[in-house]
Scaffold this active site. Structure first.
Site, PDB file in Angstrom:
ATOM      1  N   ASP A 395       0.857  -1.181   0.000  1.00 16.26           N
ATOM      2  CA  ASP A 395       0.000   0.000   0.000  1.00 16.26           C
ATOM      3  C   ASP A 395       0.892   1.229   0.000  1.00 16.26           C
ATOM      4  OD1 ASP A 395      -2.665   1.460   0.617  1.00 16.26           O
ATOM      5  OD2 ASP A 395      -1.335   2.138   2.222  1.00 16.26           O
ATOM      6  N   ASP A 397       0.977   5.263   0.719  1.00 14.02           N
ATOM      7  CA  ASP A 397       0.261   6.322   1.416  1.00 14.02           C
ATOM      8  C   ASP A 397       0.986   7.637   1.139  1.00 14.02           C
ATOM      9  OD1 ASP A 397      -0.870   8.085   3.242  1.00 14.02           O
ATOM     10  OD2 ASP A 397      -1.167   6.539   4.749  1.00 14.02           O
ATOM     11  N   TYR A 467     -11.599  11.596   6.799  1.00 12.95           N
ATOM     12  CA  TYR A 467     -11.531  12.069   8.181  1.00 12.95           C
ATOM     13  C   TYR A 467     -10.492  13.179   8.235  1.00 12.95           C
ATOM     14  CZ  TYR A 467      -8.110   8.250   7.768  1.00 12.95           C
ATOM     15  OH  TYR A 467      -7.129   7.408   7.312  1.00 12.95           O
TER      16      TYR A 467
END
Length: 625
Positions: A395, A397, A467
């Site tokens: 992943d 980020d 968020y």
């Protein structure tokens, strides 16, 4: 992810090196690596067949490192003394050393045993360490005048690496492995077959059938050649094999929806949150995936984030997933080994290694200059034979491509697509490749800055960070929920909500099934607030356990219970503090909305913010069913 992360991430990263140093002084805590994979071999006068020496960098802080040599007696009689010699490139040197006398002549270094640790019994090992300066690695290693890998002949090169094995005829309990032959100037004698980094058989041909395996279990295989002089070469690439069948714990029953949680490497320190907590909380039975955060991105490459937490920290029986304590000489410890044990207990869980994050996203700009080289470095790290079976993909980020986060990136709108395309090409179709991305849907905002639709073509999904829209970085307010599902009258910034972010990504051409809705397991808050409803003024950040303005859900649910809801999330006003956070009820509503949008599921930041019985993880799981 959460802005709490970089501050605490840096503190523990700096602290882990000091802790590692004291452990090295205490005694034998080595992570042993085959020397042939790390340093060049010397040409000693005669072969050494009774001992090996291996080197590892136990920690690396850029300008320096902690190194450790380990001598292992592989013979049948005791060693009475030992001397290791090696060369460092110019600019790399030994500083202080312990458990050996280390001297040098130019770039050539010699280490001799002390009076108390020269004798090494058959099968035993002894280690010494040092603090080094510079970036180099040792070459030309000799142990007692001979090769450090246990055998060499003057003028005889070590064999090449065999081809990466392929698997066939996989059953519940067995798998057949095949590989292309290694080459050597004087011929190949045999091959060691390694399962999860441990030799399980030595064969003369280029096939091997491994049996006695466990159904429904992941394994990783590599092969290493040995020539007629007994020299071993580098290990091959790794192949992952999952046996068929298997029972164990069922999958979480989310109907193919993803329920992914982030596990942070630094959480094992001050938070005292370990992989075992995923089991004891009941969360492991309810999730589908784990993102392990974070690996570093530096110099255009993927790099280890915290070597001690990742693969060296020794676990006692009471903190280990399976109740078995680590030993000093086992090849893999730390959270990686605990994740391996968790996957054995919960075979449905997939684990991805996440790179970057708020603190380390600045390295992606350099990576974007040569995406293929970046992808190659990531693949070699994720697929390292020591832990290849632990990870099911990668992943990235990146906060944020062609936009500003902790630093500002100017790589251009196509940089993310170039990197994800290179990662997919390198990792192939059998690994997961995902990315965490911005949820800034404002006009001209971060979603508009990059080609997210183009990059999505190479990805399994996006973790959309819905968020941290609002928080006490605006010290005087207005108070606003940090994770609003939709807009509302008085929202401080248009486009700062989950629904607008998902809508904009869909409009760009990202399939809904490749979008996961983000949930924060924490609240953001202000102090000096008199107004109960959102929109009040404040005097600053509310106090938090680890950082002002942020607090775990498990604390807030008791210290400041919710007093209202707005835009699909909860808020709380207690005393002069005002907090916003998600509860099991608001999470349930958000999951209903996610399903109505055809999203691929949900993810959350991060496990340790939940209660001891995993009530927020359970709310996501129940909502996705």
């Amino acid at each position: 992810m959460s802005t709490e992360t970089p501050l605490r991430r840096t503190r523990f990263r700096l602290g882990s090196g000091r802790a590692t140093r004291s452990r090295a002084v205490a005694g034998l805590t080595a992570l042993l690596l085959p020397l042939a994979a790390m340093v060049g071999l010397a040409s000693p006068a005669e072969a050494a067949t009774s001992a090996t020496a291996s080197f590892v960098k136990k920690s690396d802080w850029g300008s320096g490192f902690e190194g450790q040599w380990t001598v292992k007696n592989t013979g049948t009689t005791a060693l009475s003394s030992w001397t290791i010699e090696w060369d460092f490139p110019s600019g790399t040197a030994v500083g202080s050393a312990w458990d050996a006398t280390v001297t040098s002549s130019g770039t050539h270094w010699t280490a001799k045993n002390l009076g108390w640790n020269g004798s090494v019994a058959p099968g035993a090992s002894v280690s010494f360490g040092f603090n080094g300066t510079g970036p180099g690695a040792p070459t030309g290693c000799k142990l007692n005048g001979a090769s450090c890998d246990g055998g060499s002949v003057p003028g005889d090169n070590a064999p090449s690496a065999p081809g990466t094995p392929t698997a066939s005829a996989v059953t519940d309990t067995s798998a057949k492995l095949s590989w292309t032959a290694a080459t050597d100037d004087n011929g190949i004698k045999n091959y060691d077959v390694l399962r999860d980094g441990t030799v399980v058989s030595t064969v003369t041909g280029t096939t091997y059938t491994d049996s006695g395996l466990t159904a429904g279990t992941d394994y990783s295989y590599t092969v290493q050649a040995r020539d007629t002089a007994g020299q071993t070469g580098p290990v091959s690439g790794a192949v992952k094999v999952r046996t068929t069948g298997g029972g164990g714990n069922p999958d979480p029953g989310t109907g193919g929806k993803v329920n992914l949680g982030y596990f942070t490497d630094w959480g094992v320190y001050g938070r005292n949150y370990h992989v075992k907590n995923l089991d004891t909380s009941g969360s492991a039975a309810k999730i589908t995936h784990i993102n392990y955060a974070f690996g570093n991105v530096t110099g255009g490459k993927c790099a280890i984030g915290d070597s001690y937490a990742d693969y060296d920290m020794a676990y006692t029986a009471d903190k280990s997933v399976d109740g078995v304590a680590d030993t000093w000489d086992q090849p893999l410890r730390g959270s990686f080994n605990q994740l391996r044990k968790l996957k054995a207990k919960y075979p449905h869980i997939k684990v991805l290694w996440s790179f970057g994050g708020w603190t380390w996203s600045g390295g992606f700009g350099e990576a974007a200059k040569n995406p293929a080289a970046f992808a190659d470095s990531c693949y070699k790290l994720v697929e390292d034979p020591r832990w290849a079976d632990v990870f099911d993909g990668i992943d990235v980020d990146w906060e944020y491509p062609n936009a500003c986060g902790l630093t500002c990136d100017t790589s251009g709108p196509n940089a993310l697509k170039a990197i994800t395309s290179a990662l997919r090409a390198k990792f192939g179709s059998n690994n997961l490749v995902t990315a965490a991305i911005t949820a800034d849907a404002s006009d001209g905002g971060k979603i508009d800055a990059a080609d997210y639709a183009g990059a999505a073509q190479s990805l399994d999904w996006y973790n959309v960070m819905t968020y941290d829209f609002f928080g006490a970085w605006d010290a005087k307010g207005p108070t606003a929920p940090h994770s609003p599902l939709n807009s509302y009258n008085g929202i401080p910034q248009a486009g700062f909500n989950s629904a607008d972010a998902i809508a904009k990504l869909k409009a760009q051409g990202v399939p809904a099934s490749k979008l996961l809705l983000g949930i924060g397991f924490y609240g953001r808050g202000w102090t000096g607030v008199t107004q109960d409803a959102p929109g009040g003024t404040a005097t600053g950040a509310a106090p938090g356990t680890y950082e002002a303005g942020i607090e775990d859900y498990k604390v807030l649910k008791n210290s400041c219970p919710a007093t209202g809801t707005v835009a699909g999330t909860a808020y709380a006003h207690c005393g002069t503090n005002w907090w916003s956070y998600d509860t099991p009820a608001t999470i349930g509503s958000k999951m209903t909305w996610a399903k109505s949008q055809g999203l691929g599921g949900a993810f959350f930041w991060e496990f340790s913010g939940d209660t001891a019985n995993g009530e927020l993880v359970g709310a996501i799981n129940n909502g996705l069913k």
